[in-house]
Structure formats: structure tokens, C-alpha cells
Design a protein around this motif. Structure first.
Motif, mmCIF file in Angstrom:
data_model
loop_
_atom_site.group_PDB
_atom_site.id
_atom_site.type_symbol
_atom_site.label_atom_id
_atom_site.label_comp_id
_atom_site.label_asym_id
_atom_site.label_seq_id
_atom_site.Cartn_x
_atom_site.Cartn_y
_atom_site.Cartn_z
ATOM 1 N N GLY A 55 -6.011 -35.916 -44.920
ATOM 2 C CA GLY A 55 -5.457 -34.662 -44.442
ATOM 3 C C GLY A 55 -4.929 -33.746 -45.532
ATOM 4 N N LYS A 56 -5.213 -34.039 -46.792
ATOM 5 C CA LYS A 56 -4.741 -33.231 -47.915
ATOM 6 C C LYS A 56 -5.927 -32.781 -48.758
ATOM 7 C CE LYS A 56 -0.823 -36.311 -48.054
ATOM 8 N NZ LYS A 56 -0.301 -37.446 -48.772
ATOM 9 N N LYS A 57 -5.733 -31.684 -49.499
ATOM 10 C CA LYS A 57 -6.781 -31.165 -50.381
ATOM 11 C C LYS A 57 -6.180 -30.822 -51.738
ATOM 12 C CE LYS A 57 -9.823 -29.167 -46.929
ATOM 13 N NZ LYS A 57 -10.609 -28.018 -46.534
ATOM 14 N N ALA A 58 -7.008 -30.923 -52.765
ATOM 15 C CA ALA A 58 -6.610 -30.524 -54.107
ATOM 16 C C ALA A 58 -7.859 -30.071 -54.851
ATOM 17 C CB ALA A 58 -5.946 -31.682 -54.844
ATOM 18 N N THR A 59 -7.668 -29.155 -55.783
ATOM 19 C CA THR A 59 -8.767 -28.639 -56.596
ATOM 20 C C THR A 59 -8.560 -29.065 -58.045
ATOM 21 O OG1 THR A 59 -8.957 -26.743 -55.120
ATOM 22 C CG2 THR A 59 -10.011 -26.541 -57.268
ATOM 23 N N TYR A 60 -9.656 -29.449 -58.682
ATOM 24 C CA TYR A 60 -9.613 -29.947 -60.057
ATOM 25 C C TYR A 60 -10.645 -29.214 -60.907
ATOM 26 C CZ TYR A 60 -6.935 -33.663 -57.941
ATOM 27 O OH TYR A 60 -5.975 -34.354 -57.258
ATOM 28 N N VAL A 61 -10.293 -29.035 -62.179
ATOM 29 C CA VAL A 61 -11.190 -28.399 -63.139
ATOM 30 C C VAL A 61 -11.563 -29.436 -64.186
ATOM 31 C CG1 VAL A 61 -11.428 -26.568 -64.849
ATOM 32 C CG2 VAL A 61 -10.094 -26.160 -62.776
ATOM 33 N N CYS A 62 -12.865 -29.553 -64.439
ATOM 34 C CA CYS A 62 -13.359 -30.510 -65.430
ATOM 35 C C CYS A 62 -14.028 -29.751 -66.564
ATOM 36 C CB CYS A 62 -14.364 -31.470 -64.799
ATOM 37 S SG CYS A 62 -13.680 -32.442 -63.440
ATOM 38 N N GLY A 63 -13.645 -30.104 -67.769
ATOM 39 C CA GLY A 63 -14.233 -29.495 -68.950
ATOM 40 C C GLY A 63 -13.991 -30.397 -70.145
ATOM 41 N N GLY A 64 -14.932 -30.483 -71.005
ATOM 42 C CA GLY A 64 -14.796 -31.362 -72.155
ATOM 43 C C GLY A 64 -15.188 -32.788 -71.829
ATOM 44 N N TRP A 65 -15.121 -33.615 -72.833
ATOM 45 C CA TRP A 65 -15.562 -35.007 -72.709
ATOM 46 C C TRP A 65 -14.591 -35.922 -73.450
ATOM 47 C CZ3 TRP A 65 -18.875 -37.433 -69.695
ATOM 48 C CH2 TRP A 65 -19.302 -38.716 -70.018
ATOM 49 N N ASP A 66 -14.165 -36.988 -72.806
ATOM 50 C CA ASP A 66 -13.293 -37.991 -73.409
ATOM 51 C C ASP A 66 -14.189 -39.085 -73.985
ATOM 52 O OD1 ASP A 66 -11.598 -40.099 -73.994
ATOM 53 O OD2 ASP A 66 -10.512 -40.005 -72.098
ATOM 54 N N ASN A 67 -14.396 -39.062 -75.298
ATOM 55 C CA ASN A 67 -15.281 -40.043 -75.931
ATOM 56 C C ASN A 67 -14.778 -41.466 -75.796
ATOM 57 O OD1 ASN A 67 -17.342 -38.344 -76.888
ATOM 58 N ND2 ASN A 67 -16.078 -37.729 -78.617
ATOM 59 N N TYR A 68 -13.475 -41.660 -75.832
ATOM 60 C CA TYR A 68 -12.920 -43.005 -75.739
ATOM 61 C C TYR A 68 -13.237 -43.640 -74.387
ATOM 62 C CZ TYR A 68 -9.671 -46.887 -75.839
ATOM 63 O OH TYR A 68 -9.131 -48.130 -75.790
ATOM 64 N N ASN A 69 -13.003 -42.893 -73.304
ATOM 65 C CA ASN A 69 -13.240 -43.420 -71.955
ATOM 66 C C ASN A 69 -14.637 -43.116 -71.427
ATOM 67 O OD1 ASN A 69 -10.631 -44.605 -71.406
ATOM 68 N ND2 ASN A 69 -9.854 -42.512 -71.409
ATOM 69 N N GLN A 70 -15.417 -42.368 -72.205
ATOM 70 C CA GLN A 70 -16.765 -41.982 -71.785
ATOM 71 C C GLN A 70 -16.745 -41.330 -70.395
ATOM 72 O OE1 GLN A 70 -19.801 -42.339 -73.782
ATOM 73 N NE2 GLN A 70 -18.045 -42.226 -75.126
ATOM 74 N N ALA A 71 -15.917 -40.287 -70.291
ATOM 75 C CA ALA A 71 -15.751 -39.618 -69.010
ATOM 76 C C ALA A 71 -15.380 -38.150 -69.235
ATOM 77 C CB ALA A 71 -14.635 -40.299 -68.207
ATOM 78 N N PRO A 72 -15.697 -37.306 -68.259
ATOM 79 C CA PRO A 72 -15.272 -35.916 -68.349
ATOM 80 C C PRO A 72 -13.747 -35.838 -68.290
ATOM 81 C CG PRO A 72 -16.830 -36.233 -66.539
ATOM 82 C CD PRO A 72 -16.455 -37.578 -67.059
ATOM 83 N N VAL A 73 -13.195 -34.774 -68.855
ATOM 84 C CA VAL A 73 -11.761 -34.529 -68.787
ATOM 85 C C VAL A 73 -11.520 -33.596 -67.590
ATOM 86 C CG1 VAL A 73 -9.770 -33.536 -69.972
ATOM 87 C CG2 VAL A 73 -11.507 -34.785 -71.275
ATOM 88 N N CYS A 74 -10.773 -34.085 -66.617
ATOM 89 C CA CYS A 74 -10.495 -33.310 -65.404
ATOM 90 C C CYS A 74 -8.985 -33.264 -65.168
ATOM 91 C CB CYS A 74 -11.166 -33.941 -64.182
ATOM 92 S SG CYS A 74 -12.954 -34.117 -64.331
ATOM 93 N N GLU A 75 -8.528 -32.124 -64.637
ATOM 94 C CA GLU A 75 -7.105 -31.978 -64.332
ATOM 95 C C GLU A 75 -6.940 -31.068 -63.126
ATOM 96 O OE1 GLU A 75 -6.119 -28.576 -67.639
ATOM 97 O OE2 GLU A 75 -5.869 -30.664 -68.167
ATOM 98 N N PRO A 76 -5.775 -31.144 -62.472
ATOM 99 C CA PRO A 76 -5.543 -30.266 -61.315
ATOM 100 C C PRO A 76 -5.641 -28.810 -61.728
ATOM 101 C CG PRO A 76 -3.889 -31.994 -61.425
ATOM 102 C CD PRO A 76 -4.672 -32.064 -62.713
ATOM 103 N N ALA A 77 -6.220 -27.999 -60.859
ATOM 104 C CA ALA A 77 -6.328 -26.562 -61.113
ATOM 105 C C ALA A 77 -4.955 -25.926 -61.019
ATOM 106 C CB ALA A 77 -7.286 -25.916 -60.105
ATOM 107 N N GLN A 78 -4.739 -24.929 -61.822
ATOM 108 C CA GLN A 78 -3.433 -24.213 -61.827
ATOM 109 C C GLN A 78 -3.424 -23.129 -60.788
ATOM 110 O OE1 GLN A 78 -0.838 -25.212 -63.605
ATOM 111 N NE2 GLN A 78 -2.034 -26.854 -64.476
#
Length: 83
Positions: A60-83
Motif C-alpha cells: 500500500g506504499k509507493k516510492a520513487t528511486y533514481v539510478c545512475g552510476g555503477w558500484d564496482n565493488y558490489n557490481q550493481a547500479p547506484v540507486c537512491e530515493p528521488a528527492q
């Protein structure tokens, strides 16, 4: 004469690590689990019209996230909550 082992090791390493990275959807789903206080299995993630932006929906909840860049250590995109 023995064949060089380096090419064999390189191929084995490439095969072993080929599936060891996360997609933006997986990263967003993982972050949203905490942010939305909802089990990961109940969170749906879909891209929005804006490039690199994803919406997570669950419990029942929603959130928006922005992904940009790459985390080489974790081999994953860098994502964070949208402002």
C-alpha cells in the motif's frame, strides 16, 4: 610443452562472474524493502518514463528511486530515493 593456463583461468573467471551483478530493478526492490517496510516478495518495481527512474509499489506504499552510476565493488547500479 604445456599450454598457458592464463587464458583458461580468464574464461573460467568470466563465466563464474557473468551472473554476479544486480539490475537496477533488483537494487530498487532491495532498498524499497526497508523504505516501505514491506517484504521484498511483495514489492513491484517498474521503470518510469524518465530514464534511470523507477517506482516501487508494495504494502500500500509507493516510492520513487533514481539510478545512475555503477558500484564496482558490489557490481550493481547506484540507486537512491528521488528527492
Amino acid at each position: 610443452m604445456r599450454a598457458p593456463e592464463a587464458p583458461i583461468l580468464a574464461v573460467a573467471l568470466a563465466i563464474a562472474t557473468a551472473g554476479c551483478h544486480s539490475t537496477a530493478v533488483e537494487v530498487v526492490q532491495s532498498i524499497a524493502t526497508t523504505d516501505l517496510a514491506c517484504p521484498q516478495s511483495k514489492i513491484q518495481v517498474k521503470p518510469t518514463k524518465e530514464k534511470g527512474t523507477y517506482e516501487a509499489d508494495g504494502c500500500g506504499k509507493k516510492a520513487t528511486y533514481v539510478c545512475g552510476g555503477w558500484d564496482n565493488y558490489n557490481q550493481a547500479p547506484v540507486c537512491e530515493p528521488a528527492q
